[in-house]
Design a protein around this motif. Structure first.
Motif, PDB file in Angstrom:
ATOM      1  N   ALA A   1       0.256   0.514  -5.552  1.00  0.00           N
ATOM      2  CA  ALA A   1      -0.363   0.104  -4.431  1.00  0.00           C
ATOM      3  C   ALA A   1       0.192   0.371  -3.156  1.00  0.00           C
ATOM      4  CB  ALA A   1      -0.897  -1.487  -4.635  1.00  0.00           C
ATOM      5  N   ALA A   2       1.485  -0.076  -3.005  1.00  0.00           N
ATOM      6  CA  ALA A   2       2.231   0.407  -1.849  1.00  0.00           C
ATOM      7  C   ALA A   2       2.453   1.811  -1.633  1.00  0.00           C
ATOM      8  CB  ALA A   2       3.787  -0.491  -1.914  1.00  0.00           C
ATOM      9  N   PHE A   3       2.624   2.539  -2.623  1.00  0.00           N
ATOM     10  CA  PHE A   3       2.775   3.907  -2.474  1.00  0.00           C
ATOM     11  C   PHE A   3       1.556   4.480  -1.955  1.00  0.00           C
ATOM     12  CE2 PHE A   3       2.605   8.052  -4.149  1.00  0.00           C
ATOM     13  CZ  PHE A   3       3.631   8.760  -3.594  1.00  0.00           C
ATOM     14  N   ALA A   4       0.424   4.217  -2.819  1.00  0.00           N
ATOM     15  CA  ALA A   4      -0.847   4.689  -2.128  1.00  0.00           C
ATOM     16  C   ALA A   4      -1.002   4.188  -0.632  1.00  0.00           C
ATOM     17  CB  ALA A   4      -2.015   4.159  -3.005  1.00  0.00           C
ATOM     18  N   ALA A   5      -0.822   3.100  -0.150  1.00  0.00           N
ATOM     19  CA  ALA A   5      -0.911   2.613   1.171  1.00  0.00           C
ATOM     20  C   ALA A   5      -0.120   3.531   2.154  1.00  0.00           C
ATOM     21  CB  ALA A   5      -0.632   1.343   1.499  1.00  0.00           C
ATOM     22  N   VAL A   6       1.289   4.032   1.579  1.00  0.00           N
ATOM     23  CA  VAL A   6       2.063   4.760   2.458  1.00  0.00           C
ATOM     24  C   VAL A   6       1.322   6.027   2.671  1.00  0.00           C
ATOM     25  CG1 VAL A   6       4.171   5.806   2.780  1.00  0.00           C
ATOM     26  CG2 VAL A   6       4.074   3.408   2.373  1.00  0.00           C
TER      27      VAL A   6
ATOM     28  N   PHE B   1      -1.720   6.151   4.792  1.00  0.00           N
ATOM     29  CA  PHE B   1      -1.295   6.197   6.303  1.00  0.00           C
ATOM     30  C   PHE B   1      -0.911   7.170   6.886  1.00  0.00           C
ATOM     31  CE2 PHE B   1       1.758   5.317   9.574  1.00  0.00           C
ATOM     32  CZ  PHE B   1       0.853   4.874  10.765  1.00  0.00           C
ATOM     33  N   ALA B   2      -0.041   8.259   6.008  1.00  0.00           N
ATOM     34  CA  ALA B   2       0.492   9.408   6.411  1.00  0.00           C
ATOM     35  C   ALA B   2      -0.491  10.344   6.528  1.00  0.00           C
ATOM     36  CB  ALA B   2       1.374   9.878   5.263  1.00  0.00           C
ATOM     37  N   LEU B   3      -1.628  10.454   5.415  1.00  0.00           N
ATOM     38  CA  LEU B   3      -2.814  11.375   5.444  1.00  0.00           C
ATOM     39  C   LEU B   3      -3.769  11.106   6.814  1.00  0.00           C
ATOM     40  CD1 LEU B   3      -3.735  11.763   1.947  1.00  0.00           C
ATOM     41  CD2 LEU B   3      -2.715  13.482   3.153  1.00  0.00           C
ATOM     42  N   LEU B   4      -3.824   9.957   7.195  1.00  0.00           N
ATOM     43  CA  LEU B   4      -4.608   9.447   8.439  1.00  0.00           C
ATOM     44  C   LEU B   4      -3.829   9.904   9.677  1.00  0.00           C
ATOM     45  CD1 LEU B   4      -7.152   7.614   9.644  1.00  0.00           C
ATOM     46  CD2 LEU B   4      -5.652   5.907   9.776  1.00  0.00           C
TER      47      LEU B   4
END
Length: 68
Positions: free
Chosen positions: A21-26, A29-32
């Motif tokens: 979940a933390a990896f997906a959030a990072v 955020f990078a893609l955004l």
């Protein structure tokens, strides 16, 4: 050590769900950030500052004007 439990001398298990979940959030955020920067309007195109000289391109012409 970080993974050692103070009460017992065994390694605590890694919570893979939280790690993913933390990896997906990072990653989200990078893609955004990439999307926002790529669609941003940074103003109009600036004019060139390189002076243009009229005349032939010699000695930098790619081919002679008369043929090969």
């Amino acid at each position: 050590m970080i993974l050692w439990d103070d009460d017992e001398r065994r390694v605590r298990p890694i919570h893979w769900g939280r790690a993913m979940a933390a990896f997906a959030a990072v990653l989200l955020f990078a893609l955004l950030a990439v999307y926002l920067v790529s669609t941003a309007d940074f103003g109009g195109a600036s004019g060139t500052t390189t002076p243009r000289t009229p005349g032939p391109c010699a000695p930098f012409c790619p081919a002679p004007p008369g043929g090969p």
